[in-house]
Design an enzyme around this catalytic site. Structure first.
Site, PDB file in Angstrom:
ATOM      1  N   ASP A 147      -2.604  -6.031   0.074  1.00 21.08           N
ATOM      2  CA  ASP A 147      -3.773  -5.256  -0.349  1.00 21.08           C
ATOM      3  C   ASP A 147      -3.994  -5.477  -1.838  1.00 21.08           C
ATOM      4  OD1 ASP A 147      -4.178  -4.233   2.120  1.00 21.08           O
ATOM      5  OD2 ASP A 147      -3.176  -2.325   1.754  1.00 21.08           O
TER       6      ASP A 147
ATOM      7  N   ASP B 161     -10.013  -4.396   1.699  1.00 25.48           N
ATOM      8  CA  ASP B 161      -9.290  -5.208   0.719  1.00 25.48           C
ATOM      9  C   ASP B 161      -7.977  -5.724   1.284  1.00 25.48           C
ATOM     10  OD1 ASP B 161      -8.282  -2.540   0.776  1.00 25.48           O
ATOM     11  OD2 ASP B 161      -7.234  -2.918  -1.113  1.00 25.48           O
TER      12      ASP B 161
END
Length: 428
Positions: free
Chosen positions: A293, A336
């Site tokens: 992430d 993300d």
């Protein structure tokens, strides 16, 4: 029972006409077979060579997924029955079947990479269309020559009589004398010396000689025209097939590609992870899954806007493509979150990949409207283990390591281990 000369002439004429015509027909059909065989041979070898060329880098990288896609696309081509791709040990790496057929020819081409033969491709091409065309031509020639022989026999029957034996003998002697001198009976017209039956017979023979030559020329013209139409139809069919394949490829790419980063999307990632997992399970090959992430990505969107967030995602996608190999599978999984399946890679090699990626992210200038953003990654790493029964277990293992990295302070990576908690490594 005495057989009359007229009956004999009928028999001789029909037998001679049929044998000669059959021989000519067989020769013509065989010539057509040779031409069609050469055409199929060139087309088949071209397909085999093109397949071997396209498979070279995939065989060298043990890219079973793309090898399977390549074999499937080739098998969809017209008249292709089967495609087999083997490595240098003769082991089948992938194969695909196309249309069913009764007869076929096999074409082989070596797979060469870096000047060295590392495998081979086998392509089976259907010959059903060739056999069907030749059978049709055989029957057409047989019927045409049968009709011609019957017509010639009837003409001889109606124009012969009991009083022509002696004139025919004289005519025969004259022809034999001409042949002894080297003259050809068929190459030139016979001289008509009378107006009786013999004269008419000679005239009819001369006419038939010319008609036969014209008929054969017309027949060859029709055969050439039919062959040209057949080739044109094959070319049109190949063109339409190529257009359809291109359209399907485009649709497939649109359905499996993330529009923002141009990386494969979650659907493509899940399919590839499942395929690589089962390949590793079957062949005992190493794969490692990396999930990561972007740290505090929500804060980037809140502070600089979603446009800045999109730019960061695009830059991360570009950096990821620069660091992976052709055999690896990078993807944007959503938001993300990104993932990479590293093929033929153990944990130690995956750690080197992750460290290089993190160095590349730290060195990259993330600028948006004059604002410089510091971007960090939290990364989880998990290697396939024989105890894992499904691809989901490998994914959950990498996700646990990612969770550990995020809650351990971010900007670091963790390696999953069942025996001990995930190992943490912070980036400086």
């Amino acid at each position: 029972m005495r057989i009359g000369l007229s009956i004999k002439l009928i028999g001789y004429a029909m037998a001679g006409a049929l044998i000669t015509s059959a021989a000519i027909g067989v020769v013509r059909v065989q010539n057509e077979r040779v031409s069609l065989d050469e055409l199929i041979g060139k087309a088949g070898q071209s397909v085999a060579n093109a397949t071997a060329s396209g498979a070279a880098s995939l065989v060298a990288g043990y890219d079973y997924g793309n090898l399977e896609i390549l074999a499937t696309n080739v098998a969809r081509q017209a008249n292709v029955i089967r495609v087999i791709i083997r490595n240098q040990d003769g082991r089948v790496m992938t194969q695909a079947a196309g249309e069913e057929a009764g007869t076929y020819k096999r074409f082989e081409s070596p797979v060469v990479f870096g000047g060295e033969t590392i495998g081979d491709t086998l392509v089976d091409i259907s010959t059903d269309a060739l056999e069907k065309a030749l059978n049709t031509l055989y029957w057409r020639v047989f019927i045409e020559q049968l009709v011609f022989g019957g017509i010639l026999g009837l003409i001889v029957y109606f124009f012969t009589a009991s009083g022509i034996v002696s004139p025919i003998h004289k005519l025969t002697m004259a022809m034999e004398e001409a042949m002894e001198k080297g003259d050809s009976f068929v190459a030139r017209d016979l001289e008509v010396q009378s107006e009786d039956e013999i004269g008419r017979l000679v005239s009819v023979f001369n006419t038939l000689n010319k008609s036969l030559a014209d008929y054969h020329r017309q027949l060859h013209g029709k055969i050439d025209l039919a062959n040209q139409e057949l080739r044109d139809k094959n070319i049109q069919l190949s063109g339409r097939t190529l257009e359809l394949e291109n359209a399907l490829d485009l649709l497939s790419a649109m359905a499996t590609t993330d529009w923002l980063t141009e990386l494969p999307n979650r659907r493509k990632f899940d399919e590839t992870l499942s395929r690589m997992f089962h390949q590793s399970e079957r062949f005992a090959e190493e794969i490692t899954l990396v999930l990561f992430d972007i740290d505090r990505f929500k804060l980037i969107n809140d502070s600089h806007g979603h446009g800045a967030g999109d730019e960061v995602l695009r830059d991360i996608g570009t950096l990821l493509r620069l660091h992976v190999r052709k055999s690896d599978m990078p993807a944007r999984l959503g938001g993300d979150e990104f993932g990479v399946v590293l093929y033929h890679t153990n944990v130690e090699q995956a750690v080197l990949f992750v460290e290089n990626l993190m160095d590349g992210v730290r060195a990259h200038a993330f600028d948006y409207d004059g604002f410089r953003m510091e971007i960090g990654l939290s990364i989880g790493i998990a290697q396939y283990d024989a105890a894992m029964g499904t691809p989901q277990e490998l994914y959950y293992s990498a996700d646990k390591a990612l969770y550990q990295a995020k809650h351990g302070g971010r900007g670091r990576y963790c390696v999953y281990s069942e025996a001990t908690p995930p190992q943490e490594n912070a980036s400086s």
